[in-house]
Motif scaffolding. Structure first.
Motif, mmCIF file in Angstrom:
data_model
loop_
_atom_site.group_PDB
_atom_site.id
_atom_site.type_symbol
_atom_site.label_atom_id
_atom_site.label_comp_id
_atom_site.label_asym_id
_atom_site.label_seq_id
_atom_site.Cartn_x
_atom_site.Cartn_y
_atom_site.Cartn_z
ATOM 1 N N LEU A 161 0.843 -1.209 0.000
ATOM 2 C CA LEU A 161 0.000 0.000 0.000
ATOM 3 C C LEU A 161 0.868 1.244 0.000
ATOM 4 O O LEU A 161 1.482 1.546 1.030
ATOM 5 N N PRO A 162 0.917 2.007 -1.079
ATOM 6 C CA PRO A 162 0.405 1.744 -2.429
ATOM 7 C C PRO A 162 1.125 0.554 -3.071
ATOM 8 O O PRO A 162 2.143 0.117 -2.571
ATOM 9 N N ASP A 163 0.591 0.142 -4.214
ATOM 10 C CA ASP A 163 1.047 -1.122 -4.784
ATOM 11 C C ASP A 163 2.173 -0.991 -5.799
ATOM 12 O O ASP A 163 2.205 -0.072 -6.606
ATOM 13 N N ASN A 164 3.085 -1.923 -5.740
ATOM 14 C CA ASN A 164 3.993 -2.300 -6.807
ATOM 15 C C ASN A 164 3.583 -3.725 -7.141
ATOM 16 O O ASN A 164 3.581 -4.548 -6.226
ATOM 17 N N PRO A 165 3.198 -4.113 -8.327
ATOM 18 C CA PRO A 165 3.517 -3.499 -9.612
ATOM 19 C C PRO A 165 2.458 -2.580 -10.229
ATOM 20 O O PRO A 165 2.746 -2.029 -11.287
ATOM 21 N N ALA B 105 -0.012 6.126 -7.706
ATOM 22 C CA ALA B 105 1.105 6.295 -6.772
ATOM 23 C C ALA B 105 2.338 5.624 -7.343
ATOM 24 O O ALA B 105 2.264 4.851 -8.292
ATOM 25 N N ALA B 106 3.483 5.960 -6.731
ATOM 26 C CA ALA B 106 4.759 5.322 -7.074
ATOM 27 C C ALA B 106 5.144 5.608 -8.527
ATOM 28 O O ALA B 106 4.685 6.600 -9.113
ATOM 29 N N PHE B 107 5.963 4.753 -9.106
ATOM 30 C CA PHE B 107 6.434 5.000 -10.478
ATOM 31 C C PHE B 107 6.319 3.736 -11.317
ATOM 32 O O PHE B 107 7.268 3.301 -11.938
ATOM 33 N N TYR B 108 5.087 3.185 -11.273
ATOM 34 C CA TYR B 108 4.815 1.961 -12.018
ATOM 35 C C TYR B 108 3.473 2.064 -12.709
ATOM 36 O O TYR B 108 2.587 2.777 -12.247
ATOM 37 N N LEU B 109 3.354 1.323 -13.803
ATOM 38 C CA LEU B 109 2.041 1.056 -14.363
ATOM 39 C C LEU B 109 2.031 -0.376 -14.855
ATOM 40 O O LEU B 109 3.097 -0.997 -14.981
ATOM 41 N N TYR B 110 0.834 -0.874 -15.113
ATOM 42 C CA TYR B 110 0.683 -2.314 -15.349
ATOM 43 C C TYR B 110 -0.258 -2.531 -16.527
ATOM 44 O O TYR B 110 -1.377 -3.008 -16.375
ATOM 45 N N GLY C 105 13.263 -2.886 -21.731
ATOM 46 C CA GLY C 105 13.217 -3.738 -20.553
ATOM 47 C C GLY C 105 11.980 -3.486 -19.717
ATOM 48 O O GLY C 105 11.835 -2.416 -19.131
ATOM 49 N N VAL C 106 11.074 -4.464 -19.698
ATOM 50 C CA VAL C 106 9.916 -4.419 -18.802
ATOM 51 C C VAL C 106 9.786 -5.819 -18.210
ATOM 52 O O VAL C 106 10.426 -6.760 -18.679
ATOM 53 N N LEU C 107 8.987 -5.969 -17.191
ATOM 54 C CA LEU C 107 8.861 -7.281 -16.551
ATOM 55 C C LEU C 107 7.504 -7.893 -16.867
ATOM 56 O O LEU C 107 6.482 -7.211 -16.787
ATOM 57 N N PRO C 108 7.489 -9.200 -17.190
ATOM 58 C CA PRO C 108 6.219 -9.862 -17.473
ATOM 59 C C PRO C 108 5.369 -9.971 -16.208
ATOM 60 O O PRO C 108 5.897 -10.143 -15.109
ATOM 61 N N GLY C 109 4.070 -9.906 -16.366
ATOM 62 C CA GLY C 109 3.178 -10.103 -15.228
ATOM 63 C C GLY C 109 3.423 -11.420 -14.519
ATOM 64 O O GLY C 109 3.247 -11.514 -13.297
ATOM 65 N N ARG D 100 0.015 -9.083 -19.348
ATOM 66 C CA ARG D 100 0.289 -7.865 -18.594
ATOM 67 C C ARG D 100 1.789 -7.736 -18.328
ATOM 68 O O ARG D 100 2.512 -8.731 -18.311
ATOM 69 N N MET D 101 2.205 -6.515 -18.100
ATOM 70 C CA MET D 101 3.619 -6.287 -17.827
ATOM 71 C C MET D 101 3.747 -5.110 -16.875
ATOM 72 O O MET D 101 2.911 -4.203 -16.846
ATOM 73 N N ARG D 102 4.812 -5.127 -16.071
ATOM 74 C CA ARG D 102 5.069 -3.964 -15.234
ATOM 75 C C ARG D 102 6.042 -3.046 -15.945
ATOM 76 O O ARG D 102 7.099 -3.474 -16.427
ATOM 77 N N VAL D 103 5.667 -1.765 -15.988
ATOM 78 C CA VAL D 103 6.481 -0.746 -16.644
ATOM 79 C C VAL D 103 6.901 0.256 -15.570
ATOM 80 O O VAL D 103 6.075 0.773 -14.829
ATOM 81 N N ALA D 104 8.215 0.500 -15.463
ATOM 82 C CA ALA D 104 8.744 1.417 -14.444
ATOM 83 C C ALA D 104 9.506 2.528 -15.162
ATOM 84 O O ALA D 104 10.646 2.356 -15.547
ATOM 85 N N PRO D 105 8.873 3.689 -15.374
ATOM 86 C CA PRO D 105 9.484 4.723 -16.235
ATOM 87 C C PRO D 105 10.550 5.568 -15.549
ATOM 88 O O PRO D 105 11.116 6.462 -16.184
ATOM 89 N N SER D 106 10.884 5.305 -14.279
ATOM 90 C CA SER D 106 11.694 6.269 -13.520
ATOM 91 C C SER D 106 13.134 6.374 -14.009
ATOM 92 O O SER D 106 13.780 7.400 -13.779
ATOM 93 N N LEU D 107 13.625 5.348 -14.704
ATOM 94 C CA LEU D 107 14.997 5.482 -15.210
ATOM 95 C C LEU D 107 15.068 6.374 -16.452
ATOM 96 O O LEU D 107 16.146 6.678 -16.946
ATOM 97 N N LEU D 108 13.906 6.830 -16.938
ATOM 98 C CA LEU D 108 13.904 7.766 -18.078
ATOM 99 C C LEU D 108 14.179 9.204 -17.648
ATOM 100 O O LEU D 108 14.378 10.067 -18.499
ATOM 101 N N TYR D 109 14.173 9.470 -16.349
ATOM 102 C CA TYR D 109 14.266 10.864 -15.888
ATOM 103 C C TYR D 109 15.575 11.532 -16.295
ATOM 104 O O TYR D 109 15.654 12.757 -16.362
ATOM 105 N N GLY D 110 16.605 10.730 -16.517
ATOM 106 C CA GLY D 110 17.852 11.326 -16.961
ATOM 107 C C GLY D 110 18.981 10.319 -16.965
ATOM 108 O O GLY D 110 18.936 9.312 -16.266
ATOM 109 N N GLU D 111 19.982 10.634 -17.784
ATOM 110 C CA GLU D 111 21.181 9.803 -17.855
ATOM 111 C C GLU D 111 22.156 10.203 -16.761
ATOM 112 O O GLU D 111 23.051 9.456 -16.403
#
Lengths: 445, 445
Positions: free
Chosen positions: A181-185, A335-340, A373-377, A388-399
């Protein structure tokens, strides 16, 4: 005998070590790092790292404590436990410092809790990869229970009782249910009603609740409260959190657990401390000092977390839009930095065009063909056939930190060139995936 | 159902958590801290902390890396693994960085190894408290084998084969033998002949050897080589070490393991990394950076370790003299900061005068009556009736860093007022123990 055996030829051991795969989240991180080193362009959406720099005030606190070399108490320093107690107390969970236990991350604390509690563990399907893996390492079985529609992280109260009764009927000892709470994934938050009902069932079934609240401070809408089971079933709920997500200090390895008050909580604390003393001794001392500062929530850190929350909301939302535009079904992350996202609506096209039948067929193709790179459900305990897959976009924020700080400061981060570029690449990848499927160019999965 | 159960009175859980006592070494530390807070004068000889400050150059390296918040690879950074490989290569154990795995201390690495290897574990009697405790947490049995006379840390090769064959005959799966070189709790070093013979037996019996070499750089006589089983049975030996002892950075939580080369070693590495990824993710990133510097052994740190080695030798030797003068039998410590006096010669006096029959009767009386913290031999798996105890004098070096630095710099540290005072208090305590026994004032144990 010794002289003789020294002259026999050296041979390998006759047995094999226990096969334990690398945690899926860490594995995808390492797979992408390898591709990057090989010069392959990558779209890193697999790893749950916060993607922002550590705030300089927090870094200064670590520097100030760098000379602390002593082990200190197994439960953590008095200052850290008091600060963590204050943190929870400010969140309507009154906490005495004596019920707080620190560890090198909330991950080892969860493992120690499972070792102490014994018995099988109910986990949500889908849920964070390590709950089920830790349960197995602790010698127990994970009982998977689906979440209510649109509410990730909490096993459906309506299904929980039946699953536990059935497991017990076949001789299993079920003692714990884990919620996120909140949830990952999924990036969603279970409703207060669902959490209340879960607590009632846990009480009826004599279950301990472990509530992983590591994303609590990253709710996109600050007005949206997080219902903690510790508020409704305080006698049986353990809450964990850490510096890893809201303060982006995953590499510091510092987590805390809030155990129940009362006789059971004290027994559990003693047991967890026993396990901790044998497995890891104590949390790193310099990080404990910095964490005491962080859990006191000084304004500069609160503002930093607030900015990171806005950044996560903006980019996660933009990514969700791209998936939706490509035809996937997506529950809006809260919440968090995931979508599914769910590629169910594209099932026929993906099967006919690419031979894709499972979520790992799909994520494998995305990794190999597009460096995405995404993770399978299925890594989260979802049915393999659910696309379904978990997508975590937070590594896109910058190099680098310059880009990441610009993203944190931007009123519209999704428009920054490097993030917009990644979003366009995502649209391109998803478009190509569907298009090549449509024109009937099957690719072996 | 939910509404109804919410109105039933809150009740405790019906089951109890697994009872896991606190690690004996950490427990005595906490017991003494409590006594000190109560204003009781204490003689802290229980805890295995190095008792010296972290070298400022090492602290500066941690400060420089304080901003590193990423998790990084599970196995540790490339720089740390390369530095640790160089460290072992300079000790006649040629090492490729790919066989090095880092963790938050060597304690969790040992646990991961036991989880990966499965099966029962031969440990020396006596041996460090956590080997047997970790074995039990991993769901296996510790098979205790006595050490050769005067050589701690290595199960007697002459007794090892018989013990393993007997355990296997009753259906046990024995896969591992743990050795400690140099040894904790005895402060001695097994001979090369003993280590060679141990390796030969391990080869005959298909056993993996885990060699805990955390005290390797603290041999009192620099000319005294430490024989590592990795030199004689490289295909089956894992070596562990850490920053905790020679660099006094126990609170930093940073250890490394050197796995065997070859197919078995690679399987073991994969399994250990799998366990690590689920239990702790990675070692703390800022500490990894500092450890890479430390394992490169720059001259300033080498000199610091050299000084600490001389300090340990001087004070441990002086403490051994006091025990011997009081009538205990003591093997002269050769390494680390421990000694293991045997009160066997005073058995009758202690039994008649104080009702003491076991080592924990003896150490319990010393703690309660004199505030002297030492650990009973039984905590190390010694027979309870053997009146041995582990004594760790390193916390006598000073109350603060000023005193500790003076101790490090002194040509005769045992003569410094605070150390001499503690030695005199020790003589007084031991004298009183014997005297009150002699005059026949029985005290309930």
């Amino acid at each position: 005998m010794p002289a003789q055996s020294q002259s026999t030829p050296v041979r390998a051991l006759s047995f094999a070590p226990r096969p334990v795969p690398l945690s899926a989240t860490l594995a995808v991180n390492e797979a992408l790092a390898r591709k990057k080193r090989q010069g392959v362009p990558v779209l890193p959406l697999g790893f749950g790292e916060a993607g922002i720099p550590i705030h300089p005030a927090l870094t200064r606190e670590l520097e100030a404590a760098a000379g602390r070399g002593g082990y200190g108490p197994v439960a953590g320093s008095a200052a850290l436990r008091a600060a963590a107690a204050g943190y929870w107390t400010r969140r309507a969970l009154p906490t005495d410092p004596s019920v707080v236990v620190a560890g090198p991350g909330s991950k080892p604390l969860l493992f120690a809790l499972l070792m102490s509690l014994g018995g099988d563990v109910v986990v949500a399907a889908p849920s964070w990869v390590s709950y089920a893996a830790q349960t197995s390492l602790a010698g127990a079985e994970a009982v998977r229970v689906a979440t209510p529609p649109g509410e990730g992280g909490v096993p459906s109260p309506a299904l929980l009782a039946d699953a536990v009764v059935r497991a017990r009927a076949r001789g299993r000892t079920v003692r714990t249910v884990i919620v996120t709470l909140p949830d990952n994934p999924t990036g969603t938050i279970a409703s207060e009603d669902t959490v209340r009902r879960l607590c009632a069932v846990a009480r009826d079934l004599d279950l301990v609740i472990i509530s992983d609240e590591i994303y609590r401070d990253l709710v996109h809408d600050p007005g949206h409260a997080v219902p903690s089971p510790a508020g409704f079933a305080p006698e049986r709920t353990v809450v964990t959190t850490a510096l890893s997500k809201s303060l982006a200090a995953g590499g510091w390895r510092l987590g805390v657990a809030r155990l129940p008050d009362g006789p059971f909580g004290r027994e559990l604390r003693d047991s967890v401390l026993g396990v901790a003393s044998e497995i890891w001794s104590s949390a790193p001392a310099p990080m404990q000092h910095a964490a005491a500062y962080a859990f006191a929530e000084p304004p500069e850190l609160a503002e930093h977390i607030d900015r990171s929350r806005r950044l996560h909301a903006a980019v996660t939302g933009a990514v969700a839009d791209r998936f939706a535009a490509a035809g996937a079904s997506v529950t809006r992350p809260e919440a968090a930095f995931y979508l599914y996202p769910d590629f169910g609506p594209l099932r026929d096209v993906l099967r006919e065009g690419h031979g894709i039948r499972t979520s790992s067929d799909l994520t494998g193709l995305l990794l190999e063909r597009y460096g995405m790179g995404v993770l399978p459900g299925s890594a989260f305990g979802d049915a393999p056939a659910a696309l379904r897959m978990r997508v975590a976009p937070s590594l896109l924020y910058g190099e680098d930190d310059e880009q990441r700080l610009a993203a944190l400061a931007s009123p519209s981060p999704a428009g920054l060139p490097w993030i917009a570029g990644a979003l366009d690449r995502l649209t391109e990848v998803l478009g190509d995936l569907i298009e090549t499927a449509d024109v009937g160019e099957p690719v072996p999965a």
